[in-house]
Design a protein around this motif. Structure first.
Motif, mmCIF file in Angstrom:
data_model
loop_
_atom_site.group_PDB
_atom_site.id
_atom_site.type_symbol
_atom_site.label_atom_id
_atom_site.label_comp_id
_atom_site.label_asym_id
_atom_site.label_seq_id
_atom_site.Cartn_x
_atom_site.Cartn_y
_atom_site.Cartn_z
ATOM 1 N N ASN A 194 -3.973 -13.027 -15.580
ATOM 2 C CA ASN A 194 -4.552 -12.979 -14.231
ATOM 3 C C ASN A 194 -4.335 -11.610 -13.585
ATOM 4 O O ASN A 194 -3.901 -11.486 -12.448
ATOM 5 C CB ASN A 194 -4.000 -14.101 -13.354
ATOM 6 N N ALA A 195 -4.655 -10.560 -14.360
ATOM 7 C CA ALA A 195 -4.419 -9.186 -13.912
ATOM 8 C C ALA A 195 -5.155 -8.856 -12.618
ATOM 9 O O ALA A 195 -4.595 -8.206 -11.728
ATOM 10 C CB ALA A 195 -4.820 -8.215 -15.022
ATOM 11 N N HIS A 196 -6.408 -9.291 -12.504
ATOM 12 C CA HIS A 196 -7.182 -8.963 -11.302
ATOM 13 C C HIS A 196 -6.528 -9.559 -10.057
ATOM 14 O O HIS A 196 -6.420 -8.887 -9.017
ATOM 15 C CB HIS A 196 -8.620 -9.477 -11.437
ATOM 16 N N GLU A 197 -6.066 -10.800 -10.163
ATOM 17 C CA GLU A 197 -5.429 -11.465 -9.022
ATOM 18 C C GLU A 197 -4.159 -10.736 -8.611
ATOM 19 O O GLU A 197 -3.907 -10.525 -7.413
ATOM 20 C CB GLU A 197 -5.115 -12.917 -9.381
ATOM 21 N N ILE A 198 -3.351 -10.328 -9.592
ATOM 22 C CA ILE A 198 -2.089 -9.642 -9.288
ATOM 23 C C ILE A 198 -2.360 -8.261 -8.698
ATOM 24 O O ILE A 198 -1.691 -7.830 -7.747
ATOM 25 C CB ILE A 198 -1.214 -9.546 -10.547
ATOM 26 N N HIS A 199 -3.352 -7.548 -9.229
ATOM 27 C CA HIS A 199 -3.688 -6.241 -8.651
ATOM 28 C C HIS A 199 -4.110 -6.382 -7.194
ATOM 29 O O HIS A 199 -3.735 -5.545 -6.349
ATOM 30 C CB HIS A 199 -4.791 -5.559 -9.451
ATOM 31 N N GLU A 200 -4.877 -7.407 -6.868
ATOM 32 C CA GLU A 200 -5.294 -7.619 -5.485
ATOM 33 C C GLU A 200 -4.085 -7.875 -4.588
ATOM 34 O O GLU A 200 -4.029 -7.393 -3.450
ATOM 35 C CB GLU A 200 -6.281 -8.785 -5.399
ATOM 36 N N LEU A 201 -3.108 -8.625 -5.104
ATOM 37 C CA LEU A 201 -1.871 -8.842 -4.340
ATOM 38 C C LEU A 201 -1.136 -7.524 -4.127
ATOM 39 O O LEU A 201 -0.625 -7.255 -3.033
ATOM 40 C CB LEU A 201 -0.962 -9.838 -5.071
ATOM 41 N N PHE A 202 -1.073 -6.704 -5.159
ATOM 42 C CA PHE A 202 -0.417 -5.406 -5.047
ATOM 43 C C PHE A 202 -1.160 -4.516 -4.047
ATOM 44 O O PHE A 202 -0.548 -3.851 -3.195
ATOM 45 C CB PHE A 202 -0.378 -4.704 -6.401
ATOM 46 N N ARG A 203 -2.485 -4.508 -4.153
ATOM 47 C CA ARG A 203 -3.297 -3.638 -3.313
ATOM 48 C C ARG A 203 -3.142 -3.978 -1.838
ATOM 49 O O ARG A 203 -3.027 -3.085 -0.991
ATOM 50 C CB ARG A 203 -4.762 -3.745 -3.730
ATOM 51 N N THR A 204 -3.111 -5.250 -1.530
ATOM 52 C CA THR A 204 -3.049 -5.683 -0.127
ATOM 53 C C THR A 204 -1.617 -5.869 0.359
ATOM 54 O O THR A 204 -1.389 -6.013 1.557
ATOM 55 C CB THR A 204 -3.814 -6.999 0.065
ATOM 56 N N GLY A 205 -0.651 -5.855 -0.563
ATOM 57 C CA GLY A 205 0.731 -6.141 -0.197
ATOM 58 C C GLY A 205 1.625 -4.930 -0.061
ATOM 59 O O GLY A 205 2.850 -5.045 -0.075
ATOM 60 N N ASN A 206 1.015 -3.728 0.037
ATOM 61 C CA ASN A 206 1.752 -2.476 0.237
ATOM 62 C C ASN A 206 2.643 -2.125 -0.957
ATOM 63 O O ASN A 206 3.733 -1.566 -0.791
ATOM 64 C CB ASN A 206 2.590 -2.529 1.517
ATOM 65 N N VAL A 207 2.172 -2.459 -2.164
ATOM 66 C CA VAL A 207 2.873 -2.029 -3.374
ATOM 67 C C VAL A 207 2.491 -0.580 -3.660
ATOM 68 O O VAL A 207 1.316 -0.269 -3.844
ATOM 69 C CB VAL A 207 2.522 -2.931 -4.578
#
Length: 354
Positions: A194-207
């Motif tokens: 689920n790479a796309h889902e995790i990247h979206e979390l990173f992108r919006t979560g200030n990673v």
């Protein structure tokens, strides 16, 4: 269901450094080290000499902490007895470090085997979790909870969403990468499901930075402002040529307030040569200055001061600021810990005085 329950129980037991070393006093200007994939080449083998040598160099740096993206052990198809023996070999190696060592397990530690997952959590604690330091959040993610394919799911996924919802500046570390390097011949299976889902979390979560492994190389990519670093060269067999990032290394990261700066440090770039009683030449062959907080100099006398410097090609002596951190009695004399920033490409002479 069983895997999710076990993971929840492990999380409740606490995510902590494998060597139980505490974090140093808070600072907004500090260094930490990231590394991964140090497992041996075959079943039932002890920690590699490459990994031991890297840890010796990291110990001289003595960063605020180390984060590891997994594959500490060979695991994989070996017996549970061999797996437990590898744990027994690894524990004292990690315990000798002067700083905290945080790890998230890789596929070799788990390999979709419930007995390995249970043995890992018994020996090392929670497989995922977070800690804060210097105004930053450091989030360890387990991509290897027993499942048909590496992914982040269930209770851990909900926890990750909640953890990143605070928008605190964050560094993550996980084993399977979110993005594979372009030259990976096994690109289709190299990332989490689920790479796309995790990247979206990173992108919006200030990673700000994601530190990863699995691929035994060094690689850097940026996606939507997230700095992805593959740092999988701590001792496992390399997965590429040197020009493709295939070299043994660790990643040295400098945090200064709201900024991050990372540089890969090839293994074997720090060399310390005794010259005479209480004097050593510390040589930095890396493409970066090395901050050493734990350079050990031996002497027959108890020192009261230290000086350091190097000579340029034109014969000019350039002083380097150094200080004594501490001195202890040892066999046949004293061992003194020195702190200094070692200039790259120079042999810096460090001399103790009575």
């Amino acid at each position: 269901m069983i895997a999710t329950l076990l993971c929840s129980l492990a999380l409740q037991s606490g995510f902590h450094s494998l060597n139980s070393k505490p974090l140093p006093p808070e600072s907004n200007d500090f260094w930490f080290v990231a590394l991964g994939d140090n497992r041996p080449a075959g079943a039932g083998l002890p920690p590699t000499e490459t990994f031991r040598n890297i840890l010796a160099e990291v110990s001289a740096i003595d960063p605020a902490f180390i984060v590891s993206s997994g594959d500490l052990l060979y695991g994989n198809e070996e017996t549970l007895a061999q797996y437990n023996q590898e744990i027994a070999w690894m524990k004292p190696v990690i315990d000798e470090l002067p700083c905290p060592f945080f790890n998230v397990p890789g596929n070799h530690e788990i390999n979709n085997r419930q007995e390995f997952f249970s043995a890992y959590t018994r020996a090392f604690g929670a497989p995922y979790g977070s800690f804060t330091y210097g105004g930053w959040q450091f989030v360890g993610i387990c991509t290897e909870i027993p499942a048909p394919k590496p992914s982040v799911f269930g209770d851990q996924l909900q926890w990750l969403k909640q953890t990143l919802s605070a928008k605190t500046p964050t560094v993550t570390f996980e084993h399977h990468p979110v993005f594979a390097r372009d030259t990976n011949t096994e690109k289709e299976t190299a990332t989490i499901q689920n790479a796309h889902e995790i990247h979206e979390l990173f992108r919006t979560g200030n990673v700000k930075m994601a530190l990863e492994g699995h691929d035994h190389i060094y690689n850097q990519q940026t996606h939507d402002g997230v700095d992805y670093r593959l740092a999988g060269g701590a001792g496992a067999p390399l997965d590429g040529s040197p020009t493709d990032g295939g070299f043994f290394h660790f990643l040295l990261v400098h945090v200064h307030g709201a900024s991050l700066e990372a540089v890969p440090v090839p293994a074997g770039t720090l060399e310390v040569t005794p010259l005479q009683d209480g004097t050593v030449a510390a040589s930095d062959y890396a493409f970066a200055d090395l901050p050493l907080n734990n350079l050990t100099v031996r002497s027959s006398f108890k020192p009261s001061s230290v000086s350091a410097g190097y000579t340029t090609k034109k014969g000019k002596l350039t002083a380097v600021e150094a200080r004594i951190v501490g001195t202890v009695e040892a066999k046949d004399g004293f061992e003194t810990r020195i702190a200094l920033v070692l200039p790259q490409h120079h042999a810096t002479v460090v001399k103790l005085a009575k």
